[in-house]
Design a protein around this motif. Structure first.
Motif, PDB file in Angstrom:
ATOM      1  N   VAL A   2       3.566   5.923  -9.815  1.00  0.00           N
ATOM      2  CA  VAL A   2       2.918   4.622  -9.586  1.00  0.00           C
ATOM      3  C   VAL A   2       3.395   3.613 -10.635  1.00  0.00           C
ATOM      4  CG1 VAL A   2       0.702   3.399  -9.379  1.00  0.00           C
ATOM      5  CG2 VAL A   2       0.886   5.750  -8.609  1.00  0.00           C
ATOM      6  N   ALA A   3       3.510   4.075 -11.888  1.00  0.00           N
ATOM      7  CA  ALA A   3       3.963   3.179 -12.967  1.00  0.00           C
ATOM      8  C   ALA A   3       5.391   2.698 -12.716  1.00  0.00           C
ATOM      9  CB  ALA A   3       3.875   3.902 -14.307  1.00  0.00           C
ATOM     10  N   HIS A   4       6.272   3.611 -12.262  1.00  0.00           N
ATOM     11  CA  HIS A   4       7.660   3.207 -11.991  1.00  0.00           C
ATOM     12  C   HIS A   4       7.746   2.249 -10.812  1.00  0.00           C
ATOM     13  CE1 HIS A   4       8.999   6.655 -14.536  1.00  0.00           C
ATOM     14  NE2 HIS A   4       9.895   5.763 -14.842  1.00  0.00           N
ATOM     15  N   MET A   5       6.969   2.547  -9.771  1.00  0.00           N
ATOM     16  CA  MET A   5       7.022   1.687  -8.581  1.00  0.00           C
ATOM     17  C   MET A   5       6.478   0.288  -8.865  1.00  0.00           C
ATOM     18  SD  MET A   5       8.469   3.007  -5.979  1.00  0.00           S
ATOM     19  CE  MET A   5       9.654   3.821  -6.988  1.00  0.00           C
ATOM     20  N   SER A   6       5.607   0.174  -9.889  1.00  0.00           N
ATOM     21  CA  SER A   6       5.067  -1.156 -10.216  1.00  0.00           C
ATOM     22  C   SER A   6       6.182  -2.087 -10.694  1.00  0.00           C
ATOM     23  CB  SER A   6       3.976  -1.043 -11.279  1.00  0.00           C
ATOM     24  OG  SER A   6       4.530  -0.612 -12.494  1.00  0.00           O
ATOM     25  N   ILE A   7       7.145  -1.545 -11.442  1.00  0.00           N
ATOM     26  CA  ILE A   7       8.270  -2.389 -11.894  1.00  0.00           C
ATOM     27  C   ILE A   7       9.146  -2.756 -10.694  1.00  0.00           C
ATOM     28  CG2 ILE A   7      10.047  -2.676 -13.659  1.00  0.00           C
ATOM     29  CD1 ILE A   7       9.095  -0.213 -15.024  1.00  0.00           C
ATOM     30  N   VAL A   8       9.295  -1.803  -9.749  1.00  0.00           N
ATOM     31  CA  VAL A   8      10.110  -2.069  -8.556  1.00  0.00           C
ATOM     32  C   VAL A   8       9.495  -3.210  -7.742  1.00  0.00           C
ATOM     33  CG1 VAL A   8      10.897  -1.087  -6.361  1.00  0.00           C
ATOM     34  CG2 VAL A   8      11.044   0.265  -8.431  1.00  0.00           C
ATOM     35  N   ILE A   9       8.160  -3.190  -7.586  1.00  0.00           N
ATOM     36  CA  ILE A   9       7.482  -4.279  -6.852  1.00  0.00           C
ATOM     37  C   ILE A   9       7.759  -5.611  -7.542  1.00  0.00           C
ATOM     38  CG2 ILE A   9       5.245  -5.249  -6.186  1.00  0.00           C
ATOM     39  CD1 ILE A   9       4.204  -2.386  -5.917  1.00  0.00           C
ATOM     40  N   GLY A  10       7.653  -5.614  -8.886  1.00  0.00           N
ATOM     41  CA  GLY A  10       7.936  -6.850  -9.635  1.00  0.00           C
ATOM     42  C   GLY A  10       9.346  -7.344  -9.375  1.00  0.00           C
ATOM     43  N   GLY A  11      10.327  -6.436  -9.419  1.00  0.00           N
ATOM     44  CA  GLY A  11      11.729  -6.817  -9.210  1.00  0.00           C
ATOM     45  C   GLY A  11      11.986  -7.382  -7.833  1.00  0.00           C
ATOM     46  N   ILE A  12      11.347  -6.785  -6.804  1.00  0.00           N
ATOM     47  CA  ILE A  12      11.560  -7.281  -5.438  1.00  0.00           C
ATOM     48  C   ILE A  12      10.893  -8.652  -5.268  1.00  0.00           C
ATOM     49  CG2 ILE A  12      11.049  -6.855  -2.990  1.00  0.00           C
ATOM     50  CD1 ILE A  12      11.211  -3.857  -3.594  1.00  0.00           C
ATOM     51  N   VAL A  17       0.845  -1.202   0.000  1.00  0.00           N
ATOM     52  CA  VAL A  17       0.000   0.000   0.000  1.00  0.00           C
ATOM     53  C   VAL A  17       0.880   1.253   0.000  1.00  0.00           C
ATOM     54  CG1 VAL A  17      -1.646   1.357   1.373  1.00  0.00           C
ATOM     55  CG2 VAL A  17      -1.984  -1.096   1.097  1.00  0.00           C
ATOM     56  N   LYS A  18       1.977   1.168   0.728  1.00  0.00           N
ATOM     57  CA  LYS A  18       2.880   2.327   0.829  1.00  0.00           C
ATOM     58  C   LYS A  18       3.638   2.564  -0.475  1.00  0.00           C
ATOM     59  CE  LYS A  18       4.444   5.127   4.184  1.00  0.00           C
ATOM     60  NZ  LYS A  18       3.625   5.855   5.132  1.00  0.00           N
ATOM     61  N   MET A  19       3.795   1.502  -1.291  1.00  0.00           N
ATOM     62  CA  MET A  19       4.660   1.631  -2.481  1.00  0.00           C
ATOM     63  C   MET A  19       4.217   2.684  -3.515  1.00  0.00           C
ATOM     64  SD  MET A  19       7.456  -0.179  -2.604  1.00  0.00           S
ATOM     65  CE  MET A  19       7.967  -0.699  -4.221  1.00  0.00           C
ATOM     66  N   PRO A  20       2.983   2.795  -3.978  1.00  0.00           N
ATOM     67  CA  PRO A  20       1.792   1.988  -3.797  1.00  0.00           C
ATOM     68  C   PRO A  20       1.597   1.047  -4.987  1.00  0.00           C
ATOM     69  CG  PRO A  20       1.220   4.091  -4.728  1.00  0.00           C
ATOM     70  CD  PRO A  20       2.714   4.021  -4.713  1.00  0.00           C
ATOM     71  N   MET A  21       1.040  -0.114  -4.695  1.00  0.00           N
ATOM     72  CA  MET A  21       0.709  -1.058  -5.754  1.00  0.00           C
ATOM     73  C   MET A  21      -0.613  -0.646  -6.398  1.00  0.00           C
ATOM     74  SD  MET A  21       0.260  -5.155  -5.414  1.00  0.00           S
ATOM     75  CE  MET A  21      -1.366  -5.035  -4.712  1.00  0.00           C
ATOM     76  N   TYR A  22      -0.799  -1.012  -7.658  1.00  0.00           N
ATOM     77  CA  TYR A  22      -2.070  -0.733  -8.334  1.00  0.00           C
ATOM     78  C   TYR A  22      -3.206  -1.394  -7.542  1.00  0.00           C
ATOM     79  CZ  TYR A  22      -5.551  -0.320 -11.968  1.00  0.00           C
ATOM     80  OH  TYR A  22      -6.685   0.005 -12.657  1.00  0.00           O
ATOM     81  N   PHE A  23      -4.368  -0.766  -7.508  1.00  0.00           N
ATOM     82  CA  PHE A  23      -5.563  -1.122  -6.716  1.00  0.00           C
ATOM     83  C   PHE A  23      -5.549  -0.435  -5.349  1.00  0.00           C
ATOM     84  CE2 PHE A  23      -6.017  -5.219  -9.234  1.00  0.00           C
ATOM     85  CZ  PHE A  23      -7.065  -4.727  -9.979  1.00  0.00           C
ATOM     86  N   VAL A  24      -4.359  -0.164  -4.784  1.00  0.00           N
ATOM     87  CA  VAL A  24      -4.331   0.554  -3.509  1.00  0.00           C
ATOM     88  C   VAL A  24      -3.510   1.840  -3.670  1.00  0.00           C
ATOM     89  CG1 VAL A  24      -4.769  -1.323  -1.879  1.00  0.00           C
ATOM     90  CG2 VAL A  24      -2.472  -1.020  -2.783  1.00  0.00           C
ATOM     91  N   HIS A  25      -3.577   2.409  -4.890  1.00  0.00           N
ATOM     92  CA  HIS A  25      -2.738   3.563  -5.198  1.00  0.00           C
ATOM     93  C   HIS A  25      -3.494   4.884  -5.125  1.00  0.00           C
ATOM     94  CE1 HIS A  25      -4.944   2.941  -8.889  1.00  0.00           C
ATOM     95  NE2 HIS A  25      -4.647   4.170  -9.239  1.00  0.00           N
ATOM     96  N   LEU A  26      -4.792   4.829  -4.836  1.00  0.00           N
ATOM     97  CA  LEU A  26      -5.627   6.012  -5.023  1.00  0.00           C
ATOM     98  C   LEU A  26      -5.233   7.177  -4.117  1.00  0.00           C
ATOM     99  CD1 LEU A  26      -7.965   6.623  -6.904  1.00  0.00           C
ATOM    100  CD2 LEU A  26      -9.521   6.169  -5.025  1.00  0.00           C
ATOM    101  N   TRP A  27      -4.664   6.859  -2.957  1.00  0.00           N
ATOM    102  CA  TRP A  27      -4.279   7.951  -2.035  1.00  0.00           C
ATOM    103  C   TRP A  27      -3.143   8.806  -2.595  1.00  0.00           C
ATOM    104  CZ3 TRP A  27       0.736   8.059  -0.258  1.00  0.00           C
ATOM    105  CH2 TRP A  27       1.471   6.876  -0.381  1.00  0.00           C
ATOM    106  N   LEU A  28      -2.310   8.217  -3.445  1.00  0.00           N
ATOM    107  CA  LEU A  28      -1.089   8.925  -3.869  1.00  0.00           C
ATOM    108  C   LEU A  28      -1.367  10.138  -4.763  1.00  0.00           C
ATOM    109  CD1 LEU A  28       2.101   8.726  -3.704  1.00  0.00           C
ATOM    110  CD2 LEU A  28       1.932   7.809  -5.988  1.00  0.00           C
ATOM    111  N   PRO A  29      -2.136   9.974  -5.884  1.00  0.00           N
ATOM    112  CA  PRO A  29      -2.388  11.172  -6.701  1.00  0.00           C
ATOM    113  C   PRO A  29      -3.129  12.251  -5.919  1.00  0.00           C
ATOM    114  CG  PRO A  29      -2.995   9.184  -7.896  1.00  0.00           C
ATOM    115  CD  PRO A  29      -2.692   8.768  -6.494  1.00  0.00           C
TER     116      PRO A  29
END
Length: 446
Positions: free
Chosen positions: A279-289, A193-205
């Motif tokens: 959010v788009a950049h962090m999605s690749i980071v989540i995948g890598g981890i 949620v903190k990353m944020p992953m898609y589906f729980v990203h709404l708080w960030l924008p």
């Protein structure tokens, strides 16, 4: 590690004096130069004390935190001009810096949770206290509730681990391998949620659009990295079960990253577009981890540092335009090349780094993340190609839309950039593009 903590704590009374704004900023930068000279071992925890220590991941992220906090003060000169509670603002920034420093340096899992959540409070105060529109209250609530709801299970999971191990020490956890679904979900979801992953990203924008420039900078540069740092720490003792469930997170992230990249083309608010690109950049980071291989861990760390500097710089640029035009709409921010030709160069440099052009750190991070996800599954290559292509697309879209075209006729009063702004952008861009020369520090972990 304690000496830097004491330095930060002793800076707190300094914030309460009058005419001390630039002095505090100089002290923060001085501290970052002191911290750079701290010797770190590439392989082990070093600078150990009873509670604090520093390894390579902590070192990079703490240095980034101190650097960005100095730049936040530099970007917020408007508060000083208007005398808008600037002493309280400085106090807030230093308190936030203390929280982040402790989050990245503690060895105790419970203390990590405490400071991980504690950094939320000064961020909330930044958004609600110095934000622009009345909707900032709603944005603050989104930020609070998304993060707090997800982190309560993490709190319970930490105590479950303590019950089994009789220790909170992160260092000892590597000798264990928990194979328990509920524990895994409780430990991982809070960080996603903190990353944020898609589906729980709404708080960030929402939080970005309503936050002042300093709030946007710290959110983009450090707050999103707390999730990545937490994942790098907890997946060490959740390896077995992560191998069963990682396909779920990787597929959500990659599909979400592709969809968010398309969503960037629909934005009319500059800050909103930069937030969605994060959010788009962090999605690749989540995948890598999540794929848990060598390239993935290294690449996610490098991209976290690179993205922190890059997106923070882009929010600075958005704010520079906002201070002149009093609007973040792309329909009004047009033809800026006619007004500030030199600022157009910085738009180009930072947006080219955002689309991972050489020689930025983002390029190194994205290459190794693409490697890691390809070695995990060849099918992920399709989405990775699309995400990379569209990241270049929306970066060029933002550049061409804001810099070219007919400018708004109502801009009768305007002035060029000042040297403080150019220095601030320079201090974002230089580390982002020179650290690739010392990439052996980040890419060779034994």
């Amino acid at each position: 590690m304690m000496k830097f903590l004491m330095m930060m704590i002793f800076m707190i009374p300094l914030c309460l004096k009058k005419n001390i704004f630039w002095m505090v900023q100089m002290m923060v930068f001085f501290m970052s130069f002191l911290f750079m000279n701290l010797t770190t071992n590439l392989m082990f925890f070093c600078n150990l004390s009873y509670y604090y220590s520093c390894d390579l991941i902590s070192f990079g992220l703490i240095l980034l935190s101190i650097w960005i906090c100095g730049l936040m003060i530099m970007a917020s000169e408007n508060l000083l001009k208007l005398n808008f509670y600037c002493n309280f603002f400085l106090l807030n920034v230093i308190f936030l810096l203390v929280m982040l420093y402790l989050t990245f340096s503690v060895m105790n899992l419970f203390m990590f949770y405490l400071f991980f959540e504690g950094s939320l409070i000064p961020t909330l105060l930044l958004i609600v206290g110095w934000g622009y529109q009345p909707e900032r209250i709603q944005a603050g609530m989104y930020l609070m509730f998304y993060t707090l709801f997800a982190s309560l299970p993490l709190f319970m999971g930490i105590f479950y681990i303590f019950n089994h191990m009789n220790s909170f020490m992160i260092y000892f956890l590597k000798f264990y391998n928990f194979n328990f679904y509920l524990l895994y979900l409780s430990m991982v979801v809070a960080f996603l949620v903190k990353m944020p992953m898609y589906f729980v990203h709404l708080w960030l924008p929402k939080a970005h659009v309503e936050a002042p420039v300093s709030g946007s900078m710290i959110l983009a540069a450090i707050m999103l990295k707390l999730g990545g740092y937490g994942l790098l720490r907890v997946l060490v003792f959740l390896q077995k079960i992560n191998l069963k469930l990682n396909y779920l997170w990787v597929s959500i992230s990659l599909l979400g990253g592709f969809y968010i990249s398309l969503k960037c083309f629909c934005q009319v608010d500059i800050k909103s577009l930069i937030a969605y690109s994060s959010v788009a950049h962090m999605s690749i980071v989540i995948g890598g981890i999540m794929v848990m291989n060598y390239w993935g861990y290294n690449g996610s760390y490098v991209l976290m540092i690179g993205h922190g500097l890059c997106s923070s710089g882009m929010f600075c640029l958005a704010n520079i335009s906002y201070e002149r035009l009093h609007s973040r709409s792309m329909y009004i921010n047009k033809g800026l090349m006619n007004f500030m030709p030199s600022m157009s160069l910085w738009w180009f440099l930072l947006l080219s780094s955002n689309m991972a052009a050489p020689p930025s750190l983002n390029l190194m991070g994205e290459i190794s993340l693409i490697n890691s996800l390809m070695s995990w599954s060849y099918f992920s290559l399709i989405l990775l190609i699309l995400i990379s292509f569209f990241s270049a697309g929306y970066s060029l879209y933002l550049f061409s839309y804001t810099q070219h075209g007919k400018f708004y006729q109502g801009l009768y009063s305007f002035y060029m950039g000042v040297s403080r702004e150019y220095l601030m952008l320079f201090l974002h861009w230089i580390p982002l593009n020179t650290m690739i020369l010392k990439v052996d520090y980040t890419m060779i972990w034994f």
